[in-house]
Scaffold this active site. Structure first.
Site, short mmCIF file in Angstrom:
data_model
loop_
_atom_site.label_atom_id
_atom_site.label_comp_id
_atom_site.label_asym_id
_atom_site.label_seq_id
_atom_site.Cartn_x
_atom_site.Cartn_y
_atom_site.Cartn_z
N CYS A 3 -59.77 -29.05 30.99
CA CYS A 3 -58.53 -29.66 31.90
C CYS A 3 -57.38 -29.71 30.95
CB CYS A 3 -58.87 -30.96 32.33
SG CYS A 3 -59.51 -32.11 31.23
N THR A 4 -56.32 -30.26 31.39
CA THR A 4 -54.98 -30.43 30.79
C THR A 4 -55.23 -31.08 29.28
OG1 THR A 4 -53.86 -30.25 32.69
CG2 THR A 4 -52.57 -30.61 31.16
#
Length: 335
Positions: free
Chosen positions: A181-182
């Protein structure tokens, strides 16, 4: 030297007194001219803040002075313009909302994989690579071989796992799963959730996409595209350099220069993602706001405009309306 230091941070830790922490933390950030959003919940802290370097350092030291939060890991980047215009310290049920009660994230988290080891892992054909971000984020960039669950919010992820774990699904009979994810926070929860569902070989990218883009040279990268970030930079590339996307100021979706050429794009009012989803009253309000933005720009002043929360609500409303229209169209075909 860029003016603003940006710090993205989170930690899963039991904070039973999180509600009492809010006001002192808000006051300390305000005192040091730090803006952005911090979330507090019983399960920990999460947020992204920006401000003068000495201010950010002071806030990080303040957080680390709490023995429970001590050792807080954060990611830094710099910007020439203020990424945030307001300060918010909000109380939440979860610091990232999955909607699975009593999930012991800190105890069940999967195995961390350092950025320098990530390429080898996701190149293994026996490993299922899953992008845990929302569909609009995946749309502007992701890793090679990554599966897009096409979720509109993180709360849809458990249902996707349930469906894909059935015979014929991409997770069926696949015990090895790599997730990213980010910044890493979603993967803390998603890997914990996967382990709670019986997946015992679950990995996630330590520090998230941002750490990978910071450390891995572009020539060695398996990343394709830009990485969406939740501030005024919109997206970043390798070395965390600003990317090629802008925000639609009506719905907060990332839009490319090509999408700005669409007949459905009107600066500050609509884009191909939200065109037709606003009422006449909203459109008039957006146009008036954009007029004020343009006037402020001419005077070389900053116009704060709409809040991130309101824009997120608009995006969700536009998504719901589009889904309703899709379902109605499908019902018409079925008839």
């Amino acid at each position: 030297m860029s003016t603003y230091l940006i710090a993205a941070l989170y930690k899963f830790v039991e904070l039973p007194d999180f509600a009492q922490m809010r006001d002192p933390l808000f006051a300390f950030c305000e005192q040091h001219e730090v803006k952005g959003t911090l979330l507090l919940a019983r399960e920990g802290i999460n947020g992204t803040i920006a401000g003068p370097q000495e201010g950010i350092r002071a806030v990080l030291a303040y957080l680390n002075s709490d023995p429970r939060i001590s050792g807080l890991v954060h990611k830094e980047s710099y910007a020439d313009k203020a990424p945030f215009y307001r300060l918010k310290v909000k109380l939440k049920k979860e610091i990232v909302t999955l909607g699975v009660p009593d999930l012991k994230t800190a105890e069940m988290v999967g195995e961390y994989v350092a950025p320098e080891d990530w390429n080898a892992l996701i190149s293994d054909p026996d490993v299922v690579v899953v992008d845990t971000r929302n569909d609009y984020e995946v749309g502007i960039g992701t890793f090679n071989r990554a599966i897009n669950p096409k979720t509109q919010s993180f709360t849809e992820f458990p249902q996707w796992v349930a469906e894909q774990s059935k015979e014929g699904g991409v997770l069926h009979g696949k015990p090895r799963v790599a997730m990213f994810c980010t910044g890493g926070i979603r993967c803390e929860k998603s890997t914990a959730f996967m382990r709670s569902q019986g997946f015992d070989q679950v990995y996630h990218l330590q520090g998230g996409i941002l750490k990978y883009l910071e450390e891995i040279p572009a020539a060695e990268s398996l990343w394709d595209g830009d990485c969406f970030v939740f501030d005024e930079r919109v997206s970043v590339r390798h070395g965390l350099e600003p990317g090629d996307y802008d925000f639609c100021r009506a719905c907060r979706m990332p839009i490319s220069e090509e999408e700005k050429q669409s007949a459905q794009f009107e600066e500050g009012v609509s884009c191909p993602y939200c065109h037709g989803h606003s009422s006449p009253e909203q459109i008039e309000r957006f146009r008036e706001r954009q007029k004020q933005v343009a006037l402020a720009r001419e005077r070389e002043e900053r116009h704060i405009g709409v809040s991130m929360d309101e824009l997120a609500e608009r995006r969700e409303a536009a998504r719901r309306k589009a889904e309703e229209q899709r379902l109605l169209a499908q019902q018409g075909k079925d008839l």
